[in-house]
Design an enzyme around this catalytic site. Structure first.
Site, short mmCIF file in Angstrom:
data_model
loop_
_atom_site.label_atom_id
_atom_site.label_comp_id
_atom_site.label_asym_id
_atom_site.label_seq_id
_atom_site.Cartn_x
_atom_site.Cartn_y
_atom_site.Cartn_z
N GLU A 141 -77.48 -23.01 28.81
CA GLU A 141 -78.77 -23.70 28.75
C GLU A 141 -79.78 -22.74 28.14
OE1 GLU A 141 -82.19 -25.88 31.49
OE2 GLU A 141 -80.39 -25.04 32.45
N ARG A 178 -66.72 -15.83 38.69
CA ARG A 178 -67.84 -15.29 37.94
C ARG A 178 -67.88 -13.77 38.10
NH1 ARG A 178 -73.45 -17.16 40.14
NH2 ARG A 178 -74.09 -15.39 38.83
N LYS A 213 -81.13 -15.90 37.10
CA LYS A 213 -82.17 -16.07 36.10
C LYS A 213 -83.55 -16.06 36.75
CE LYS A 213 -79.82 -18.55 32.35
NZ LYS A 213 -79.78 -19.80 31.56
#
Length: 573
Positions: free
Chosen positions: A43, A278, A288
């Protein structure tokens, strides 16, 4: 099809993992006709970080090794937070890491916003088939009715609206006739499902927000779970690789695609979602939101601060694409979440830099050394290898004169046991130069040493026959004071002093390392003023350094420490 590498990283076979086993089996059964297409779908709402680097290396690396293609797709369905700035930064990051999205002359670069018309059309189709409905509850009412892990959800009072009524309402949503939050479109699945993600998830919501690509064309925007799987199918992705937090979303991914396949939109086989662990890296934050907080509150000097785990930060720090790819290869791909120590990351970088970085001398904490018996007008030249393990790279030449710079900790008046450097009466070799004997030191009015004095032995120069007659234990670095290049050197260290800064929900800012950045005025070998941005060097004895590509100016170099020569974090000195 084998998984031999076809790039320049290595000649060995690619490391095996469970994802490659799945692909090998798919190729054996000709499920996709031997075709392998993956995708990297960030994104564009922030700068990519080291966790994304693992996904980039995995998705693009697998496509490369199977002679396939990896699509770069921007998941841009959240207009409030997305921008061209982030798109450009992502493109630069992927390319810098050594990957691209082209195959057979076609650039496979896509945007979820490319599919808004298709996504809307498919939503209408689901409504017509009784698989989606418009819900007019408030967000709080839907949250309360959703249930919990132990209690089933409660159906919405609007769940049994007719397809005709739902379609009319959805079209009015698209026309902008309702306020934000007044209606949403939900999938009609199972409010009692043990998987909360299957309890009639929202597919569309109303947002009166300007989109950086579609402007004000739309006021309804699709949700990620709805968009992502359809984007995969439209692009004919074979293996949709994502991290483990999406494992519980896979049933919804499959449900949407199967419903649309049953409606004749897509043909089977459908894209397969496969989850992997991850990257959890110690002494780093990859949220983020928290990275943004570090920037906006001024704890760091921007997204590209060399202490940040962002790819732009790692690049400015001096990390190499090859070192990052080596790190991702070493940690492998599993389905088990674990923590990778920062030393593993730094070790991969050292292994990459050791072979490629030219050597040079630098004095980071300068102290004047005066050779009293060296003629004041004499300048001689010394030589050293550009790289000790690669004689074919040649030698570098630098002058020696009467006054030199040495490291301040290379002199003490009263030496501790085992100290072999300069102190009154002791002999040391000036690396690549002469043997000198310390005779004393000058002090200021506060008793601080401001200069060290010595005498040199003219027949002791390195590389000459006389050098072998001198046996000394100490060997120190130096630079000619008249010829050394002044430089700003930024000594970066880990941003956090705790391995898991936000463990247990604590305030991660409390774990900030106050010693993570130290700026010194140093001296470098002559010629440093001519170095180019992003040139990397090993400062002998000190570590690996890079020319800062923003702040360096002609004649005024600025260096960032990439990493020290060895891992000494948390170890006694």
């Amino acid at each position: 099809m084998t998984t031999e590498r076809n790039d320049n990283d290595a000649g060995a076979a690619a490391p095996s993992n469970f994802i490659r086993h799945i692909i090998d089996e798919d190729n054996r059964t000709a499920k996709w006709g031997g075709r392998v297409e993956t995708r990297f779908p960030p994104e564009p709402n922030g700068y990519l970080h080291v966790g994304h680097a693992k996904s980039i290396c995995l998705n693009f690396g697998i496509a490369r090794d199977y002679s396939g293609v990896c699509h770069l797709r921007f998941d841009d369905t959240n207009p409030e937070k997305e921008s061209v700035e982030y798109v450009d930064s992502i493109v630069d990051a992927v390319r810098w890491l050594g990957f691209d999205w082209e195959k057979d002359g076609k650039a496979h670069r896509y945007y979820a916003s490319d599919y808004y018309d298709d996504l809307y059309r498919f939503a209408e189709l689901l409504i017509e088939r009784g698989k989606a409905y418009v819900d007019s509850q408030s967000a709080e009412e839907m949250r309360l009715a959703r249930g919990s892990l132990t209690e089933p959800g409660k159906p919405s009072p609007y769940r049994e609206r007719s397809p005709e009524e739902n379609l009319a309402l959805f079209r009015r949503m698209k026309a902008g006739e309702f306020k934000e939050g007044e209606h949403v479109l939900r999938a009609k699945i199972d409010m009692s499902s043990p998987n909360v993600n299957m309890r009639d998830p929202v597919l569309y919501r109303i947002r009166f927000a300007h989109h950086y690509r579609t402007a004000d064309q739309w006021c309804i925007y699709p949700m990620y779970d709805y968009t992502h799987c359809i984007s995969d199918a439209l692009e004919q992705i074979t293996h949709s690789l994502c991290t483990l937090e999406f494992e519980d979303h896979r049933p919804l991914y499959d449900w949407i695609l199967n419903e649309l396949a049953d409606a004749g939109v897509f043909t089977r086989p459908l894209p397969q979602q496969i989850e992997f662990s991850r990257l959890n890296l110690t002494y780093a934050i990859t949220s983020k939101r928290k990275l943004l907080q570090l920037v906006t509150e001024g704890h760091v000097d921007g997204w590209d601060d060399p202490r940040m785990p962002t790819i732009v930060g790692l690049r400015r720090r001096g990390f190499t694409p090859e070192g990052i790819r080596l790190f991702c290869e070493r940690i492998g791909v599993t389905k088990v979440d674990s923590w990778i120590d920062m030393s593993v990351f730094e070790g991969a970088l050292r292994d990459d830099l050791d072979d490629k970085a030219p050597r040079t001398a630098a004095v980071l904490d300068p102290l004047k050394l005066i050779i009293d018996n060296f003629p004041a007008d004499l300048i001689e030249h010394c030589t050293a290898p550009v790289h000790p393990h690669h004689p074919e790279r040649g030698v570098r030449t630098f002058p020696i004169s009467r006054e030199l710079w040495i490291e301040r900790d290379d002199f003490v008046e009263t030496p501790p046991k085992g100290y072999f450097r300069l102190y009154p009466g002791n002999k040391v070799r000036l690396r690549y130069g002469y043997v000198v004997e310390c005779t004393g030191a000058d002090k200021d009015e506060h008793g601080n040493v401001v200069a060290v004095h010595c005498n040199y032995y003219p027949d002791s120069k390195s590389g000459t026959e006389g050098a072998n007659t001198y046996k000394v234990k100490g060997n120190i670095h130096w630079l000619s004071a008249a010829h050394a290049v002044p430089a700003e050197v930024r000594l970066y260290d880990r941003l956090f002093k705790e391995a898991q800064p936000d463990a247990g929900g604590r305030d991660f800012l409390e774990a900030l390392n106050p010693e993570s950045k130290r700026v010194v005025n140093a001296y470098l070998e002559p010629g440093a003023h001519a170095l180019q941005p992003e040139d990397r060097y090993q400062f002998e004895r000190h570590g690996y350094f890079v020319v800062d590509h923003y702040d360096s100016k002609p004649g005024k170099p600025v260096f960032n420490r990439i990493v020290s020569l060895r891992d000494s974090w948390g170890k006694p000195g």
